[in-house]
Design a protein around this motif. Structure first.
Motif, PDB file in Angstrom:
ATOM      1  N   UNK A  45       4.791  27.292  35.926  1.00  0.00           N
ATOM      2  CA  UNK A  45       5.235  27.527  37.307  1.00  0.00           C
ATOM      3  C   UNK A  45       5.027  28.974  37.702  1.00  0.00           C
ATOM      4  N   UNK A  46       4.708  29.154  38.931  1.00  0.00           N
ATOM      5  CA  UNK A  46       4.486  30.536  39.365  1.00  0.00           C
ATOM      6  C   UNK A  46       5.814  31.254  39.505  1.00  0.00           C
ATOM      7  N   UNK A  47       5.732  32.553  39.617  1.00  0.00           N
ATOM      8  CA  UNK A  47       6.951  33.356  39.704  1.00  0.00           C
ATOM      9  C   UNK A  47       7.802  32.904  40.882  1.00  0.00           C
TER      10      UNK A  47
ATOM     11  N   UNK B  86       7.732  30.134  42.572  1.00  0.00           N
ATOM     12  CA  UNK B  86       8.232  28.763  42.431  1.00  0.00           C
ATOM     13  C   UNK B  86       9.464  28.716  41.549  1.00  0.00           C
TER      14      UNK B  86
ATOM     15  N   UNK C 142       2.541  28.522  50.258  1.00  0.00           N
ATOM     16  CA  UNK C 142       1.882  28.393  48.951  1.00  0.00           C
ATOM     17  C   UNK C 142       2.882  28.285  47.812  1.00  0.00           C
ATOM     18  N   UNK C 143       4.168  28.280  48.145  1.00  0.00           N
ATOM     19  CA  UNK C 143       5.163  28.040  47.105  1.00  0.00           C
ATOM     20  C   UNK C 143       5.534  26.558  47.071  1.00  0.00           C
TER      21      UNK C 143
ATOM     22  N   UNK D 208       4.790  43.510  39.133  1.00  0.00           N
ATOM     23  CA  UNK D 208       5.160  42.639  38.023  1.00  0.00           C
ATOM     24  C   UNK D 208       4.614  43.264  36.749  1.00  0.00           C
TER      25      UNK D 208
ATOM     26  N   UNK E 118       4.016  45.553  27.227  1.00  0.00           N
ATOM     27  CA  UNK E 118       3.200  44.889  26.210  1.00  0.00           C
ATOM     28  C   UNK E 118       4.047  44.546  24.974  1.00  0.00           C
TER      29      UNK E 118
ATOM     30  N   UNK F 129       6.064  41.539  25.767  1.00  0.00           N
ATOM     31  CA  UNK F 129       5.168  40.386  25.754  1.00  0.00           C
ATOM     32  C   UNK F 129       4.878  39.947  24.315  1.00  0.00           C
TER      33      UNK F 129
ATOM     34  N   UNK G 102       2.587  37.271  19.519  1.00  0.00           N
ATOM     35  CA  UNK G 102       1.260  37.822  19.203  1.00  0.00           C
ATOM     36  C   UNK G 102       1.402  39.217  18.601  1.00  0.00           C
TER      37      UNK G 102
ATOM     38  N   UNK H  85      -3.609  36.278  42.536  1.00  0.00           N
ATOM     39  CA  UNK H  85      -2.816  35.389  43.382  1.00  0.00           C
ATOM     40  C   UNK H  85      -2.626  36.051  44.731  1.00  0.00           C
TER      41      UNK H  85
ATOM     42  N   UNK I  70      -1.379  40.240  40.239  1.00  0.00           N
ATOM     43  CA  UNK I  70      -1.067  39.344  39.131  1.00  0.00           C
ATOM     44  C   UNK I  70      -2.101  38.237  39.187  1.00  0.00           C
TER      45      UNK I  70
ATOM     46  N   UNK J 138      -3.434  31.873  36.139  1.00  0.00           N
ATOM     47  CA  UNK J 138      -3.615  31.628  34.705  1.00  0.00           C
ATOM     48  C   UNK J 138      -5.063  31.317  34.347  1.00  0.00           C
TER      49      UNK J 138
ATOM     50  N   UNK K 225      -7.287  30.687  24.779  1.00  0.00           N
ATOM     51  CA  UNK K 225      -5.870  30.719  25.159  1.00  0.00           C
ATOM     52  C   UNK K 225      -5.646  31.735  26.280  1.00  0.00           C
ATOM     53  N   UNK K 226      -4.664  31.417  27.138  1.00  0.00           N
ATOM     54  CA  UNK K 226      -4.355  32.317  28.251  1.00  0.00           C
ATOM     55  C   UNK K 226      -3.514  33.480  27.753  1.00  0.00           C
ATOM     56  N   UNK K 227      -4.027  34.672  27.908  1.00  0.00           N
ATOM     57  CA  UNK K 227      -3.276  35.865  27.477  1.00  0.00           C
ATOM     58  C   UNK K 227      -3.325  36.902  28.580  1.00  0.00           C
ATOM     59  N   UNK K 228      -2.186  37.548  28.769  1.00  0.00           N
ATOM     60  CA  UNK K 228      -2.111  38.549  29.836  1.00  0.00           C
ATOM     61  C   UNK K 228      -1.972  39.938  29.241  1.00  0.00           C
TER      62      UNK K 228
ATOM     63  N   UNK L  47      -0.265  24.011  37.096  1.00  0.00           N
ATOM     64  CA  UNK L  47      -0.508  25.427  37.363  1.00  0.00           C
ATOM     65  C   UNK L  47       0.023  25.850  38.726  1.00  0.00           C
ATOM     66  N   UNK L  48       0.640  24.930  39.433  1.00  0.00           N
ATOM     67  CA  UNK L  48       1.160  25.278  40.758  1.00  0.00           C
ATOM     68  C   UNK L  48       0.054  25.246  41.799  1.00  0.00           C
TER      69      UNK L  48
END
Lengths: 606, 227
Positions: free
Chosen positions: A1-3, A5, A191-192, A358, A416, A419, A425, B18, B26, B29, B61-64, B188-189
């Protein structure tokens, strides 16, 4: 879900609990209430602020929504505002602009006369009467006149019994609801939500992010033309319905505020928010029930800062469970069963003047999060350590910053690192290098620094990026040259101290960084020096101690290649092992029974 | 589809911004269809054809990661460009970076790879006597194989260049860690599909789903497309 949303989802949860203001309203900090008489006179001024703390805290009231007021134009709020609007007074000391001091007040009066023109409610009539007769020159006559300056003020009216807020009167609510419904913007797709509806042109302000403007910063905004696309203006660049904009902003403002949490002593505190570096981090759970309990656990995990001994014991049990990877099989210490499938959202925001950016946005489940935290704590493990609760994120970050100031933490690193912890990771590469740089710069090797270094190496080993593991506690069998040389260095330092006592600049101050980076250049010199130190120890009659040092040096060097014991350079990872080896050996007891001094002082600090 | 193509694209970083998070950027994905179209058009495009993206396969894989960059805050307005052209002088047309810096944070994707499945359609009214489907298909394939492009294709923003290779035969297989990743199936919205340039440059959105690592892209005029 997006932020957005997920924030809207969180708003809906709060809405179900009746905890958030509806569309058209917002929670605002209000300090005083003017009690009006039917004649329009001010009967009294009531101080709404909570006393007892050093600075009285304004009361948070749900009032007709505020909005951003850019520029110098006067835009009054409905039925409340600061004193320059409501009463026409400004703090003379703070007045800077050449603006007419009464301009705001006139706008307030005019707009309310227009809005209330058809009101027949007696309370609103009283307000009309007040607006017509009020003279700003009479301001000093009011009770609390000095403290009220520049604060937000609401109106109250007494119609039998206790006075009630004017904005709560049904007539006022009706007028405001009509106004909100009629101010609809251009229609468009949201768009939400995906629904068609009025699109917000400007989004509500987000308040409470340290470092951002106090009047609030924008989460979604297009404040310069380089940010717009395809000839769109303002909100049309990212169509979001007014309802969704209200919902996400209210949710975010609630998460950022203290209103949700009550601590052990009954004081409000931030329940859903922690500071990670420069990122103000909010988190929320999405669960059928007990989302609050899950959020509390999260708050402990991100920043274990207990407010009482009982709480500390509780946190310790919970975190220990997480550490051994057994978090939710049993009911938790709060007597509830937390569902490991509970969805979790973590949003790190950092201010950029009028905007918010963000830093990171992570979605996970409670079970996953607990697993990752367990891994993180296990990677951080080092013996001996000085903490009773695993070090919070900010403590790790502080060790990478100059002067140990959180302000000096690299903003990118903090995000980071968060994250990496949450996703499991690799830790950011700069975590190891920055910690080594700090060690080189100030020569301090404490348990947190050693733990960070070990964690980086241990995680890289676990994930296959490193060939060798790194021990948790002193391991005499470990043959890695970096680790061995670190141990050797600690022994040589101890020998110097045994011979000379405390000296101004010991070998650690002089040689630590070069010894860990270029051993071949430094160690032969240090070994020669050590012979002098040992000679001195012997001559002072402590032959046994000298013999012990001799053996220890020999033992540490035993694992190094015979012909060429000292490598010319050490890689970054081996420099890290050097630090860990040094830390372990330094903390080990020597023949004199002297344990390490640095660890002892650290325990006191913690 | 006889004139469908598959293109493998990859790069170190990507940012498919987005719209609501485009100031402090941002990324979505996964790659958006309009970004995929941009890559195809960079390799081969003529007024007679229109690219339609069918599917986007996610291979890694999705990584940010977050970064900060200095950019400028304004653009030179159309009006002043018109004035300069009229006056035949560039005076006053400058934008001084030093005076107009904006530091902007961006949360971008790291180490990405996709396969774009797409086809093109002939645009009625723009087809000349020399245009044929076979010709454009051959041109695209030849150019993609040789690595030719009109401009360097990118992964969302210009700074993140895209490497590409024409896929002939089997599609490249996804990264092994992806196969058991629950991430392979998810909502993914709402995602930007494309801009409807014919109708006031209106943005069009669609509900993007990742199914077994693949996003199926609806046509711009499909009923589920909103906006």
């Amino acid at each position: 879900m997006t932020i957005l949303q997920s924030l809207v989802g969180y708003y809906e949860r709060l809405e179900g609990e009746g905890a958030v203001p509806p569309v058209g309203y917002s929670s605002e900090k209000i300090s005083f209430a003017l009690v009006l008489a039917a004649s329009g006179d001010v009967e009294d001024v009531i101080d709404l602020r909570a006393q007892g703390t050093k600075r009285p805290e304004p009361k948070v009231l749900v009032v007709p929504a505020s909005f951003k007021r850019p520029g110098t134009a006067s835009n009054p709020f409905f039925l409340w505002d600061k004193t320059s609007y409501v009463l026409g007074v400004v703090d003379a000391a703070k007045k800077t602009s050449a603006k007419d001091p009464l301009q705001d007040h006139r706008a307030f009066v005019e707009w309310h006369l227009e809005m209330l023109s058809e009101a027949d409610d007696e309370g609103l009539q009283a307000l009309l009467a007040f607006l017509r007769r009020w003279d700003p020159a009479r301001y000093p006559e009011l009770r609390h006149a000095d403290e009220m300056l520049d604060q937000n003020v609401v109106f109250m009216f007494r119609s039998g019994g206790a006075p009630g807020f004017l904005h709560d009167r049904p007539a006022a609510r009706r007028i405001w609801a009509n106004r909100v419904a009629s101010s609809n913007g251009e229609q468009g797709i949201c768009l939400v939500t995906g629904e068609t509806g009025p699109v917000a042109r400007l989004h509500p302000a987000i308040k409470g992010v340290p470092g951002a403007q106090t009047s609030g910063a924008s989460f979604v905004s297009f404040n310069l033309d380089a940010f717009t696309s395809y000839g769109k203006e303002q909100g049309a660049n990212a169509p979001v319905s007014e309802r969704a904009a209200h919902a996400y902003a209210t949710a975010l403002n609630t998460l950022l505020s203290k209103t949700r949490g009550i601590d052990a002593k009954g004081r409000p505190h931030y329940a859903n928010r922690v500071q990670i570096g420069d990122a103000t981090t909010v988190f929320w759970a999405e669960a059928e029930e007990d989302a609050g309990a899950a959020e509390r656990m999260m708050s402990w995990a991100l920043d274990p800062s207990p407010t009482s001994e009982d709480e500390e014991a509780l946190i310790r049990t919970v975190l220990q469970k997480i550490e051994v990877g057994r978090p939710f099989a049993d009911p938790d210490e709060l007597g509830r069963t937390l569902d490991p499938e509970t969805r979790f959202y973590i949003l790190g925001l950092s201010p950029n003047a009028a905007r918010l950016s963000v830093r990171f946005y992570l979605q996970t489940t409670l079970g996953d999060l607990a697993r990752r935290l367990g891994e993180h704590y296990r990677d951080l493990r080092i013996e001996p350590h000085a903490w009773t609760l695993p070090p919070a994120l900010w403590r790790l970050l502080r060790e990478t910053a100059a002067q140990g100031e959180l302000d000096n933490v690299s903003p990118v690193l903090s995000g980071e690192l968060a994250r990496a912890i949450v996703t499991g990771r690799r830790y950011p590469r700069s975590l190891l290098s920055l910690t080594l740089i700090r060690i080189r710069a100030d020569g301090e090797i404490n348990d947190v620094r050693a733990a960070i270094v070990r964690a980086c190496l241990a995680r890289d080993y676990r994930q296959g990026f490193e060939q060798e593991d790194v021990p948790v506690s002193l391991d005499p069998g470990e043959t890695n040259p970096g680790y061995r040389l670190g141990r050797l260095f600690a022994i040589l330092e101890k020998a110097q101290r045994a011979a000379l006592g405390d000296v101004n600049a010991g070998i650690r101050d002089k040689y630590f960084s070069s010894a860990s980076a270029n051993p071949a250049r430094v160690f032969p010199l240090l070994l020669r020096g050590a012979q002098d130190h040992l000679g001195k120890i012997r001559s002072s009659g402590k032959g046994g101690l000298a013999h012990w040092f001799d053996q220890a040096i020999g033992e540490a060097m035993a694992g190094l290649p015979a012909g060429k014991p000292f490598p010319a350079t050490l890689s970054m990872a081996d420099q890290g092992r050097f630090v860990v080896g040094y830390y372990h050996q330094r903390s080990a007891r020597t023949a004199t029974g002297e344990s390490d001094d640095a660890t002892a002082t650290l325990t006191d600090e913690a | 589809m006889s004139y469908g193509v598959a293109l493998h694209v990859w790069g170190e970083r990507a940012c498919f911004t987005r719209p609501e998070m485009k100031v402090e950027r941002v990324s979505y994905d996964v790659m958006t269809p309009s970004a995929a179209r941009g890559i195809l058009e960079a390799i081969h495009w003529k007024p007679a054809i229109r690219w339609v993206v069918d599917r986007i396969h996610v291979l890694k894989p999705v990584r940010f990661e977050s970064i900060r960059r200095n950019e400028v805050g304004h653009r030179i307005s159309e009006v002043s460009v018109a004035r300069a052209m009229k006056a035949r002088s560039t005076e006053g047309l400058a934008l001084a970076v030093e005076d107009d810096r904006q530091q902007r944070a961006a949360t971008v994707l790291k180490d990405v790879a996709y396969v774009i499945e797409a086809h093109f359609e002939m645009v009625p009214g723009r087809i000349g006597p020399e245009d044929s489907e076979g010709k454009h298909l051959d041109m695209f394939r030849r150019r993609a194989t040789k690595g030719q492009c009109f401009h360097r294709p990118c992964l969302g923003v210009r700074e993140f260049a895209a490497d590409f290779a024409l896929v002939e035969g089997d599609l490249p297989s996804p990264h092994p860690t992806l196969l058991e990743d629950p991430w392979r199936d998810r909502d993914l919205g709402l995602m930007l599909l494309d801009i409807d340039f014919a109708n006031g440059r209106r943005p069009k959105f669609f509900r993007a789903h990742l199914r077994n690592g693949v996003v199926s892209v609806p046509r711009l005029d499909a009923p589920e497309v909103r906006g």
